[in-house]
Design an enzyme around this catalytic site. Structure first.
Site, PDB file in Angstrom:
ATOM      1  CD  GLU A  62     -32.880 -28.686 -42.731  1.00  0.00           C
ATOM      2  OE1 GLU A  62     -33.783 -28.020 -42.518  1.00  0.00           O
ATOM      3  OE2 GLU A  62     -31.815 -28.304 -43.534  1.00  0.00           O
ATOM      4  CD  GLU A  87     -41.644 -31.473 -44.138  1.00  0.00           C
ATOM      5  OE1 GLU A  87     -42.703 -31.839 -43.820  1.00  0.00           O
ATOM      6  OE2 GLU A  87     -40.781 -30.993 -43.256  1.00  0.00           O
ATOM      7  CG  ASP A 114     -40.753 -42.580 -40.421  1.00  0.00           C
ATOM      8  OD1 ASP A 114     -40.012 -41.724 -39.962  1.00  0.00           O
ATOM      9  OD2 ASP A 114     -41.520 -43.294 -39.743  1.00  0.00           O
ATOM     10  CG  ASP A 136     -45.569 -31.216 -34.113  1.00  0.00           C
ATOM     11  OD1 ASP A 136     -45.654 -30.954 -32.694  1.00  0.00           O
ATOM     12  OD2 ASP A 136     -46.418 -30.754 -34.731  1.00  0.00           O
ATOM     13  CE  LYS A 140     -53.175 -30.937 -25.965  1.00  0.00           C
ATOM     14  NZ  LYS A 140     -54.592 -31.484 -26.476  1.00  0.00           N
ATOM     15  CG  ASP A 172     -39.887 -22.851 -30.383  1.00  0.00           C
ATOM     16  OD1 ASP A 172     -39.846 -23.535 -31.344  1.00  0.00           O
ATOM     17  OD2 ASP A 172     -40.955 -22.112 -30.094  1.00  0.00           O
ATOM     18  CD  GLU A 213     -33.845 -19.305 -35.424  1.00  0.00           C
ATOM     19  OE1 GLU A 213     -33.131 -20.038 -34.609  1.00  0.00           O
ATOM     20  OE2 GLU A 213     -33.479 -18.596 -36.361  1.00  0.00           O
TER      21      GLU A 213
END
Length: 231
Positions: A62, A87, A114, A136, A140, A172, A213
């Protein structure tokens, strides 16, 4: 969640640390995390199942697990599988470590940098599934290069996911969903499995929602759940 989308793995974007950690979180970072952290300075095992202190049948990853809600729930639900959680955000890592410790889970390994480092280190066809949940979106245009979904990172995933395995993506942000579909279409080794609208509108079976979420739904954004099969 922090992520890097650069092919050269040259940078991580986003915060590494937020508010001060609680005492229990700091203690787990000092004592438990070193035991669970992948040591990429060592050669990767020929079989990724050997990364775990218990016998597991297969391995999943994950990428950007946030507070670890989904990662921990899946590791608890499938004790026969090994899970690699990545993470870089310190507070998320600390939160996950508390849950791992309290539940006594021994089928999780962790990495705090990373995800591309881990994907390049793992042996080919070593994973049955890779999850990228609510990354994320870097909305932009000048930030798009920071998105984890890129041709280079999809190639990394294709290398480490075994044929018949899956890459799962949830977001989302409709522009990032479109971005992901456009990029995966360019990969002959990843096939979107959806046959009807509910296949991407509804969460997957046994879905463990995340705080990201829940926030998105509260704010009126509609998640999408994509599954790509590794050819």
């Amino acid at each position: 969640m922090i992520e890097s989308g650069r092919p050269d793995r040259g940078a991580l974007y986003g915060r590494r640390k937020g508010k001060p950690l609680r005492a229990g979180q700091s203690a787990r970072l000092e004592t438990l995390f070193p035991k669970l952290k992948l040591d990429l300075a060592q050669p990767a095992p020929a079989d990724a199942t050997g990364l775990f202190p218990v016998s597991v049948d297969a391995v999943r990853i994950e990428i950007g697990f946030g507070g670890g809600e989904h990662l921990v729930a899946e590791a608890r639900r499938y004790p026969n599988l090994g899970f690699i959680g990545v993470e870089p955000f310190l507070n998320g890592m600390a939160k996950a470590l508390v849950a791992i410790d309290e539940l006594g889970l021994n089928n999780i390994r962790l990495y705090d940098n990373d995800a591309a480092h881990v994907l390049d280190w793992l042996p080919p066809a070593s994973l049955v599934r890779a999850d990228l949940l609510y990354p994320d979106p870097w909305p932009k245009k000048r930030q798009w290069k920071r998105r984890f979904v890129s041709d280079a990172n999809l190639a990394r995933l294709v290398r480490v996911i075994r044929p018949g395995g899956e890459f799962r993506f949830a977001s989302d942000i409709d522009t990032y969903v479109d971005w992901t579909l456009q990029h995966t279409r360019r990969s002959p080794d990843l096939n979107w499995t959806a046959e009807r609208a509910d296949d991407w509108r509804l969460p997957w079976p046994n879905w463990q929602s995340t705080r990201y979420e829940k926030k998105a739904i509260r704010e009126g954004r509609i998640p999408a759940y994509l599954i790509f099969a590794r050819a």
